[in-house]
Design a protein around this motif. Structure first.
Motif, mmCIF file in Angstrom:
data_model
loop_
_atom_site.group_PDB
_atom_site.id
_atom_site.type_symbol
_atom_site.label_atom_id
_atom_site.label_comp_id
_atom_site.label_asym_id
_atom_site.label_seq_id
_atom_site.Cartn_x
_atom_site.Cartn_y
_atom_site.Cartn_z
ATOM 1 N N ILE A 11 51.242 31.682 26.256
ATOM 2 C CA ILE A 11 51.386 31.509 27.702
ATOM 3 C C ILE A 11 50.124 32.019 28.382
ATOM 4 N N SER A 12 49.636 31.259 29.343
ATOM 5 C CA SER A 12 48.505 31.713 30.144
ATOM 6 C C SER A 12 48.658 31.188 31.560
ATOM 7 N N SER A 13 47.988 31.832 32.482
ATOM 8 C CA SER A 13 48.010 31.386 33.878
ATOM 9 C C SER A 13 46.603 31.433 34.445
ATOM 10 N N SER A 14 46.242 30.389 35.156
ATOM 11 C CA SER A 14 44.896 30.321 35.736
ATOM 12 C C SER A 14 44.787 31.098 37.036
ATOM 13 N N ASN A 15 45.904 31.364 37.715
ATOM 14 C CA ASN A 15 45.816 32.030 39.020
ATOM 15 C C ASN A 15 46.605 33.338 39.121
ATOM 16 N N TYR A 16 47.377 33.682 38.104
ATOM 17 C CA TYR A 16 48.078 34.967 38.079
ATOM 18 C C TYR A 16 47.857 35.610 36.718
ATOM 19 N N PRO A 17 46.694 36.228 36.490
ATOM 20 C CA PRO A 17 46.396 36.799 35.171
ATOM 21 C C PRO A 17 47.325 37.950 34.821
ATOM 22 N N ASP A 18 47.556 38.111 33.526
ATOM 23 C CA ASP A 18 48.459 39.163 33.037
ATOM 24 C C ASP A 18 47.672 40.432 32.747
ATOM 25 N N ASN A 19 47.137 41.041 33.812
ATOM 26 C CA ASN A 19 46.443 42.314 33.663
ATOM 27 C C ASN A 19 47.056 43.317 34.626
ATOM 28 N N ASP A 20 46.378 44.429 34.840
ATOM 29 C CA ASP A 20 46.940 45.484 35.672
ATOM 30 C C ASP A 20 46.602 45.321 37.148
ATOM 31 N N ASP A 21 45.964 44.230 37.522
ATOM 32 C CA ASP A 21 45.603 44.011 38.920
ATOM 33 C C ASP A 21 46.757 43.349 39.666
ATOM 34 N N TRP A 22 46.895 43.708 40.927
ATOM 35 C CA TRP A 22 47.923 43.102 41.773
ATOM 36 C C TRP A 22 47.383 41.803 42.360
ATOM 37 N N ASN A 23 48.108 40.721 42.123
ATOM 38 C CA ASN A 23 47.696 39.404 42.596
ATOM 39 C C ASN A 23 48.250 39.136 43.988
#
Length: 435
Positions: free
Chosen positions: A132-144
């Motif tokens: 699974i991947s997302s181009s506009n909501y990355p799965d990191n510790d940053d708040w989108n």
């Protein structure tokens, strides 16, 4: 059976695994058969005048060896109804394609065999979960920043027989199956027609792209996904977690501190980034604490703002829970506004002072009840839990009573006001001691 000749008729409406029979060898139905393969067909017509029951006979063979036939029968089948039988699991080899057909037997006479139905046995679920991947909501510790649909790419992860994907925001997945209609006829529900949970891969073993609106507008969000093969067997599930900061609207009353009993106009303003992404078209406003709490929908103007006028009639206070809905379907998290009111009455006495010892047995005293809010019509009081008494408020919304104690000691006086609109306000206790 044929009403004219009494000759058994070939079974119709053939199904395997509750799915329609495929009569094209190049496009077989893929089925899981570890517990055997269920087949069915309808013998004759329910309007037949012949006496039943009848037998429906089924036979299956691998297309690579038509001589290796397995036969099963459904005895005592009812005319016009699906007759179910199960080929044993050991009749099948995983990955092979088989043909099966059905005939009706009645009175020692057999019908012609039906057309051949083709199935491929797939007893092996996808060996790996999808990626699974997302181009506009990355799965990191940053708040989108929220407001835009989540663009998700699902990939078969190298498993070549993945036909599609099943996804869920809760981790629970719907059951794939069929409903049973009249005469036992199954109606298989193609899961890929339900775009809320399923997406077909662009090619076998390929990928799929989704644009999803999450179930809430902010916070830690997790999407659960698993792969499905052509027999709808599922892989292990996997998840994708990302962070979305608040997209809540702003809620502002016309006056900073509105009073109890006032009808107040509130201005609703969208989160600027949400409005810039997709125009806010409406707000859901849920009121709590009032006399007639409800949820209403308020249409937004072109700039995303809206106004709503509401009564503030909660004896303890009122609050608003407001969510915005954008043109693209995004629903924000809640913007909140609330206030509390002191609607208790003020109690005083010329003889019996609160929290003090005074007066005496038979000594009369006057108690005065005064409001802290507008619109008070009456007061209801009780001494030491005696039956309640209600008195009307006077011209200045106050009331006075005369009272004499029958014994000394501890007393508590409970008083609450009621408005002209019939709203019972918050009770208060006035405690005193009689000498």
């Amino acid at each position: 059976m044929s009403a004219a000749s009494g000759t058994p008729t070939t079974p119709t409406q053939l199904f395997n695994g509750n799915q329609s029979c495929s009569t094209d060898e190049t496009t077989p139905t893929y089925l899981w058969a570890r517990a055997g393969l269920t087949v069915m067909g309808i013998p004759g017509s329910p309007e037949s005048t012949d006496n039943g029951p009848v037998t429906v006979r089924y036979q299956v063979w691998p297309i690579t060896d038509p001589t290796r036939i397995t036969t099963v029968s459904r005895d005592h089948a009812a005319l016009g109804f699906e007759a179910t039988a199960v080929f044993p699991a050991d009749a099948f080899t995983d990955g092979q394609t088989y043909a099966w057909q059905a005939q009706m037997v009645a009175g020692g006479t057999a019908s012609d065999w039906s057309a051949e139905c083709y199935v491929t046995i797939d007893n092996t679920a996808p060996s790996k979960p999808p990626t699974i991947s997302s181009s506009n909501y990355p799965d990191n510790d940053d708040w989108n920043q929220g407001g835009e649909a989540v663009q998700v790419t699902l990939d078969a992860n190298g498993v070549d027989d993945v036909a599609g994907f099943e996804f869920s925001w809760t981790g629970d997945f719907p059951v794939i199956g069929a409903s049973i209609g009249a005469y036992g006829v199954p109606h298989f529900e193609d899961p890929y027609e339900n775009s809320k949970y399923f997406k077909r891969a662009d090619t076998l073993g390929g990928s799929a792209t989704l644009n999803l609106i999450p179930p809430r507008g902010a916070g830690v969000l997790t999407l659960w996904v698993r792969s499905l093969d052509r027999a709808y067997a599922a892989s292990a599930r996997t998840s994708y977690t990302f962070l979305v900061k608040s997209t809540a609207p702003k809620v502002t009353p016309a006056k900073p501190a509105p009073a109890f009993g006032e009808r107040t106009t509130f201005t609703l303003e969208p989160d600027p980034a949400v409005q810039a992404t997709s125009q806010v078209v409406s707000y859901s406003v849920r009121t709590t604490g009032g006399q007639s709490d409800k949820t209403i929908t308020v249409k937004a103007s072109a700039n995303g703002t809206a106004k709503v006028t509401l009564p503030l009639d909660g004896a303890y206070g009122n609050s608003l829970d407001v969510k915005s809905t954008s043109k693209n379907g995004w629903v924000s998290d809640s913007g909140w506004w609330g206030t509390s009111f002191d609607t208790t009455a003020t109690v005083s006495s010329d003889v019996y002072t609160e929290y003090e010892s005074s007066g005496g047995v038979g000594v009369p005293g006057t108690f005065t009840f005064a409001p802290k809010v507008k619109g008070v019509a009456s007061y209801t009081y009780s001494f030491n839990g005696d039956p309640e008494v209600t008195v009307k408020a006077g011209a200045h919304h106050e009331a006075r009573i005369n009272w004499s104690p029958s014994q000394n000691g501890y007393y508590y006086l409970e008083v609450y006001a009621t408005t002209w609109d019939g709203i019972q306000l918050v009770p208060c206790d006035y405690i005193f001691f009689v000498n």
